[in-house]
Scaffold this motif. Structure first.
Motif, PDB file in Angstrom:
ATOM      1  N   SER A 163      14.407  12.101  -3.561  1.00 19.21           N
ATOM      2  CA  SER A 163      13.351  13.079  -3.774  1.00 19.21           C
ATOM      3  C   SER A 163      12.336  12.942  -2.649  1.00 19.21           C
ATOM      4  O   SER A 163      12.148  11.864  -2.080  1.00 19.21           O
ATOM      5  N   HIS A 164      11.701  14.080  -2.363  1.00 22.84           N
ATOM      6  CA  HIS A 164      10.696  14.062  -1.307  1.00 22.84           C
ATOM      7  C   HIS A 164       9.631  15.109  -1.635  1.00 22.84           C
ATOM      8  O   HIS A 164       9.931  16.289  -1.805  1.00 22.84           O
ATOM      9  N   ARG A 165       8.381  14.649  -1.748  1.00 24.55           N
ATOM     10  CA  ARG A 165       7.279  15.583  -1.986  1.00 24.55           C
ATOM     11  C   ARG A 165       6.010  14.981  -1.405  1.00 24.55           C
ATOM     12  O   ARG A 165       5.721  13.807  -1.632  1.00 24.55           O
ATOM     13  N   ILE A 166       5.292  15.793  -0.636  1.00 20.73           N
ATOM     14  CA  ILE A 166       4.054  15.335  -0.031  1.00 20.73           C
ATOM     15  C   ILE A 166       2.906  15.685  -0.971  1.00 20.73           C
ATOM     16  O   ILE A 166       2.727  16.859  -1.332  1.00 20.73           O
ATOM     17  N   LEU A 167       2.160  14.688  -1.401  1.00 14.34           N
ATOM     18  CA  LEU A 167       1.065  14.919  -2.330  1.00 14.34           C
ATOM     19  C   LEU A 167      -0.097  15.606  -1.623  1.00 14.34           C
ATOM     20  O   LEU A 167      -0.429  15.261  -0.477  1.00 14.34           O
TER      21      LEU A 167
ATOM     22  N   ALA B  30       0.818  -1.210   0.000  1.00 14.50           N
ATOM     23  CA  ALA B  30       0.000   0.000   0.000  1.00 14.50           C
ATOM     24  C   ALA B  30       0.852   1.260   0.000  1.00 14.50           C
ATOM     25  O   ALA B  30       0.581   2.205  -0.763  1.00 14.50           O
ATOM     26  N   ILE B  31       1.885   1.313   0.858  1.00 20.44           N
ATOM     27  CA  ILE B  31       2.661   2.555   0.955  1.00 20.44           C
ATOM     28  C   ILE B  31       3.696   2.677  -0.153  1.00 20.44           C
ATOM     29  O   ILE B  31       4.155   3.786  -0.449  1.00 20.44           O
ATOM     30  N   ARG B  32       4.050   1.558  -0.816  1.00 18.19           N
ATOM     31  CA  ARG B  32       5.069   1.616  -1.868  1.00 18.19           C
ATOM     32  C   ARG B  32       4.475   1.349  -3.243  1.00 18.19           C
ATOM     33  O   ARG B  32       5.213   1.064  -4.201  1.00 18.19           O
ATOM     34  N   ALA B  33       3.166   1.505  -3.370  1.00 22.67           N
ATOM     35  CA  ALA B  33       2.529   1.318  -4.676  1.00 22.67           C
ATOM     36  C   ALA B  33       2.893   2.460  -5.617  1.00 22.67           C
ATOM     37  O   ALA B  33       3.191   3.578  -5.173  1.00 22.67           O
ATOM     38  N   PRO B  34       2.914   2.227  -6.915  1.00 19.25           N
ATOM     39  CA  PRO B  34       3.249   3.295  -7.878  1.00 19.25           C
ATOM     40  C   PRO B  34       2.351   4.516  -7.736  1.00 19.25           C
ATOM     41  O   PRO B  34       2.767   5.629  -8.041  1.00 19.25           O
ATOM     42  N   GLY B  35       1.121   4.344  -7.289  1.00 18.26           N
ATOM     43  CA  GLY B  35       0.233   5.477  -7.091  1.00 18.26           C
ATOM     44  C   GLY B  35      -0.030   5.756  -5.622  1.00 18.26           C
ATOM     45  O   GLY B  35      -0.993   6.436  -5.287  1.00 18.26           O
ATOM     46  N   GLY B  36       0.847   5.268  -4.753  1.00 19.94           N
ATOM     47  CA  GLY B  36       0.659   5.422  -3.324  1.00 19.94           C
ATOM     48  C   GLY B  36       1.204   6.732  -2.784  1.00 19.94           C
ATOM     49  O   GLY B  36       1.603   7.629  -3.544  1.00 19.94           O
ATOM     50  N   PRO B  37       1.244   6.875  -1.473  1.00 22.31           N
ATOM     51  CA  PRO B  37       1.643   8.146  -0.870  1.00 22.31           C
ATOM     52  C   PRO B  37       3.092   8.530  -1.114  1.00 22.31           C
ATOM     53  O   PRO B  37       3.452   9.697  -0.945  1.00 22.31           O
ATOM     54  N   LEU B  38       3.929   7.579  -1.537  1.00 25.27           N
ATOM     55  CA  LEU B  38       5.347   7.881  -1.793  1.00 25.27           C
ATOM     56  C   LEU B  38       5.659   7.922  -3.285  1.00 25.27           C
ATOM     57  O   LEU B  38       6.829   7.983  -3.662  1.00 25.27           O
ATOM     58  N   SER B  39       4.634   7.948  -4.127  1.00 24.64           N
ATOM     59  CA  SER B  39       4.871   7.860  -5.577  1.00 24.64           C
ATOM     60  C   SER B  39       5.575   9.089  -6.135  1.00 24.64           C
ATOM     61  O   SER B  39       6.200   9.017  -7.196  1.00 24.64           O
ATOM     62  N   ALA B  40       5.491  10.222  -5.433  1.00 22.22           N
ATOM     63  CA  ALA B  40       6.172  11.430  -5.914  1.00 22.22           C
ATOM     64  C   ALA B  40       7.554  11.581  -5.292  1.00 22.22           C
ATOM     65  O   ALA B  40       8.201  12.613  -5.485  1.00 22.22           O
ATOM     66  N   CYS B  41       8.005  10.565  -4.599  1.00 25.07           N
ATOM     67  CA  CYS B  41       9.309  10.648  -3.917  1.00 25.07           C
ATOM     68  C   CYS B  41      10.349   9.833  -4.665  1.00 25.07           C
ATOM     69  O   CYS B  41      10.323   9.764  -5.890  1.00 25.07           O
ATOM     70  N   MET B  42      11.220   9.198  -3.975  1.00 21.05           N
ATOM     71  CA  MET B  42      12.397   8.563  -4.559  1.00 21.05           C
ATOM     72  C   MET B  42      12.037   7.275  -5.303  1.00 21.05           C
ATOM     73  O   MET B  42      11.444   6.356  -4.729  1.00 21.05           O
TER      74      MET B  42
END
Length: 210
Positions: free
Chosen positions: A184-188, A165-177
């Motif tokens: 990279s780090h960005r909060i969606l 869930a947290i490492r899915a391509p469209g999950g909460p970390l998808s805009a990060c590294m």
């Protein structure tokens, strides 16, 4: 009819005699046994009484707790997103130790576009919630009371689903590294605006601008 025998006609009967120390010696022995019995009874009463913690050498170190005696019950674990202030920070520090010392070295798959990660994951409140829930489940299912199958249940029901869930391509970390070479780090943003980071609510409550 023969004459009755007069005891006075016979030689005077000798008094009964006890071997050893005589009556005085027996009385002394009985008194000694009674005294010893009373002393043993007092000793048993003192041993059965509750100990006085104030007289024990460890009383000043941990009042109300003694080696071999159960201490105060541990507080019930609380989900991290229900905490705030110093309680939140302390729980986040403990969670970070578990994530970096155990979870990532053991179950941290390669970083890629299919499995992104963020070295600043603690600033993603959603990820903090997921990982803390995973950690709480880990503590429960690795406890001896969970039985031999506890760790297997943790893997099946919690680990695989959480990491997916947290490492899915469209999950909460998808805009990060997505590569170790490109941190990279960005909060969606959420539908209600930018996602809060840990500590924002405390700042807002105190009236301090972020």
């Amino acid at each position: 009819m023969p004459d009755s025998i007069d005891p006075c006609d016979k030689e005077e009967m000798e008094p009964l005699r006890f071997p050893g120390r005589g009556v005085e010696g027996l009385e002394a022995s009985v008194r000694q046994l009674i005294a010893e019995s009373e002393q043993q009874a007092r000793l048993l009463d003192s041993l059965s009484a509750a100990p006085d913690d104030s007289a024990l050498p460890y009383a000043s170190i941990a009042p109300g707790f003694a080696p071999g005696r159960p201490g105060p019950a541990a507080p019930e674990p609380r989900f991290i997103l229900t905490l705030d202030g110093t309680a939140f920070e302390a729980e986040l520090d403990a969670l970070s130790d578990w994530v970096h010392d155990f979870l990532l070295p053991t179950y941290g798959a390669e970083v890629s576009t299919a499995t992104p990660w963020c070295q600043q994951w603690a600033e993603h409140l959603e990820v903090v919630g997921w990982l803390h829930a995973l950690w709480m489940a880990y503590q429960q299912h690795t406890d001896p009371e969970a039985g031999p199958s506890g760790p297997a249940v943790w893997h099946r029901d919690f680990l695989t689903h959480t990491m997916a869930a947290i490492r899915a391509p469209g999950g909460p970390l998808s805009a990060c590294m997505t590569s170790l070479d490109r941190p990279s780090h960005r909060i969606l943003p959420s539908p209600h605006g930018p996602a809060p980071t840990p500590g924002d609510e405390q700042l807002a409550a105190s009236g301090v601008a972020a």
